[in-house]
Structure formats: C-alpha cells, structure tokens
Design a protein around this motif. Structure first.
Motif, PDB file in Angstrom:
ATOM      1  N   HIS A 183      -5.361  47.836  15.523  1.00  0.00           N
ATOM      2  CA  HIS A 183      -5.409  47.156  16.813  1.00  0.00           C
ATOM      3  C   HIS A 183      -6.885  47.037  17.182  1.00  0.00           C
ATOM      4  N   TRP A 211      -0.395  54.881  19.430  1.00  0.00           N
ATOM      5  CA  TRP A 211       0.480  53.721  19.315  1.00  0.00           C
ATOM      6  C   TRP A 211       1.646  53.814  20.297  1.00  0.00           C
ATOM      7  N   LEU A 246       0.459  52.577  23.555  1.00  0.00           N
ATOM      8  CA  LEU A 246       0.318  51.114  23.506  1.00  0.00           C
ATOM      9  C   LEU A 246       1.677  50.422  23.585  1.00  0.00           C
ATOM     10  N   MET A 247       2.665  50.922  22.852  1.00  0.00           N
ATOM     11  CA  MET A 247       4.002  50.314  22.837  1.00  0.00           C
ATOM     12  C   MET A 247       4.708  50.486  24.183  1.00  0.00           C
ATOM     13  N   ARG A 301       3.318  50.828  27.093  1.00  0.00           N
ATOM     14  CA  ARG A 301       2.654  49.936  28.048  1.00  0.00           C
ATOM     15  C   ARG A 301       3.069  48.488  27.827  1.00  0.00           C
ATOM     16  N   ALA A 302       3.187  48.096  26.563  1.00  0.00           N
ATOM     17  CA  ALA A 302       3.595  46.724  26.256  1.00  0.00           C
ATOM     18  C   ALA A 302       5.013  46.441  26.736  1.00  0.00           C
ATOM     19  N   CYS A 303       5.828  47.482  26.852  1.00  0.00           N
ATOM     20  CA  CYS A 303       7.210  47.334  27.336  1.00  0.00           C
ATOM     21  C   CYS A 303       7.308  47.502  28.851  1.00  0.00           C
ATOM     22  N   PHE A 327      11.585  46.104  20.838  1.00  0.00           N
ATOM     23  CA  PHE A 327      10.235  45.557  20.955  1.00  0.00           C
ATOM     24  C   PHE A 327       9.407  45.935  19.735  1.00  0.00           C
ATOM     25  N   TRP A 357       7.536  43.497  17.229  1.00  0.00           N
ATOM     26  CA  TRP A 357       6.085  43.607  17.054  1.00  0.00           C
ATOM     27  C   TRP A 357       5.753  43.858  15.591  1.00  0.00           C
TER      28      TRP A 357
END
Length: 136
Positions: A58, A68, A71-72, A74-76, A112, A116
C-alpha cells in the motif's frame, strides 16, 4: 445498576432483560447488537490478512497483518483514529478492534476483503486448521 450485558440465549435471558427494562429509570440507554462474530469468521479474516500482508503493498510499502486490519476496517467505515503516543514519538491506532463486530459486520468486512483482494491480485487461501497436537 451501572452497566449490564445480557446475551439472549433462551427464554430466561429474555425474561431477565424485560425485568431490567421495566425497572430501569428514565434516561437509561439500551443498546441492541447482533450476535458477535464467530470464531470461523475470525480465522477467515486473519488468514485473509496474512495473505494480503505477504502479497500486497500500500503506497509502495509492506504492512503487518495488524496494520492491514486497521486499513480494512477503516475502508469498511469503522471508526479508526490515530492518537499520539504518550512520549510523542509515534501514533497509535485506536478503535481498530474486530472482536466486537457482529456476524453481519464481520461478513461485510470479509466480503470487502475478498473484493479488495481480487481487485489487487491477492490470492486468498482458506484458513489452515491446526495440526494434531498443535495449539489452535
């Protein structure tokens, strides 16, 4: 009663919850949450995070499974903040726990991560069961 938690497993638990609600003073806050994520879901998530950490970058950099996960999450749409360490030398993630996710929230996170991973060329493997005699 300051705080209380009841997991509804049977009629007796439901009856106790009704009693607590009936006895609660005005202004009491009640929160309903779906069932907690399952251990197989948790195993699936960590297997996926391991695959991502070993195969993906990333912003030109490799990250650990814990990084990670932040990051995941937060992305959700999960709340994740970075707060300064007490000595001011770095920042620490806050709010990244997945242990309190519901079954539905964990399902959304895993879906997700599948999407991804497919989009970023990550081969996702099934979680490995522990060998006989190996700690789970």
């Amino acid at each position: 009663m300051g705080r209380a938690l009841i997991v509804l497993r049977n009629a007796q638990d439901r009856h106790r919850a009704h009693q607590w609600i009936d006895a609660a003073p005005n202004g009491t806050r009640v929160q309903y949450r779906g069932p907690k994520r399952t251990l197989p879901q948790n195993d699936r998530m960590w297997a996926m995070l391991t695959d991502v950490a070993t195969q993906a970058e990333h912003c030109g950099r490799k990250y650990t499974t814990d990084q990670w996960k932040v990051l995941m999450l937060r992305a959700c749409g999960r709340e994740v903040q970075f707060i300064p360490a007490l000595d001011g030398s770095t920042f620490i993630p806050w709010g990244q726990s997945s242990s309190e996710l519901s079954v539905d929230e964990m399902t959304a996170l895993i879906e997700f991560m599948f999407a991804w991973g497919a989009e970023h060329g990550v081969e996702l493997n099934e979680p490995r069961a522990p060998a006989i005699g190996e700690a789970a």
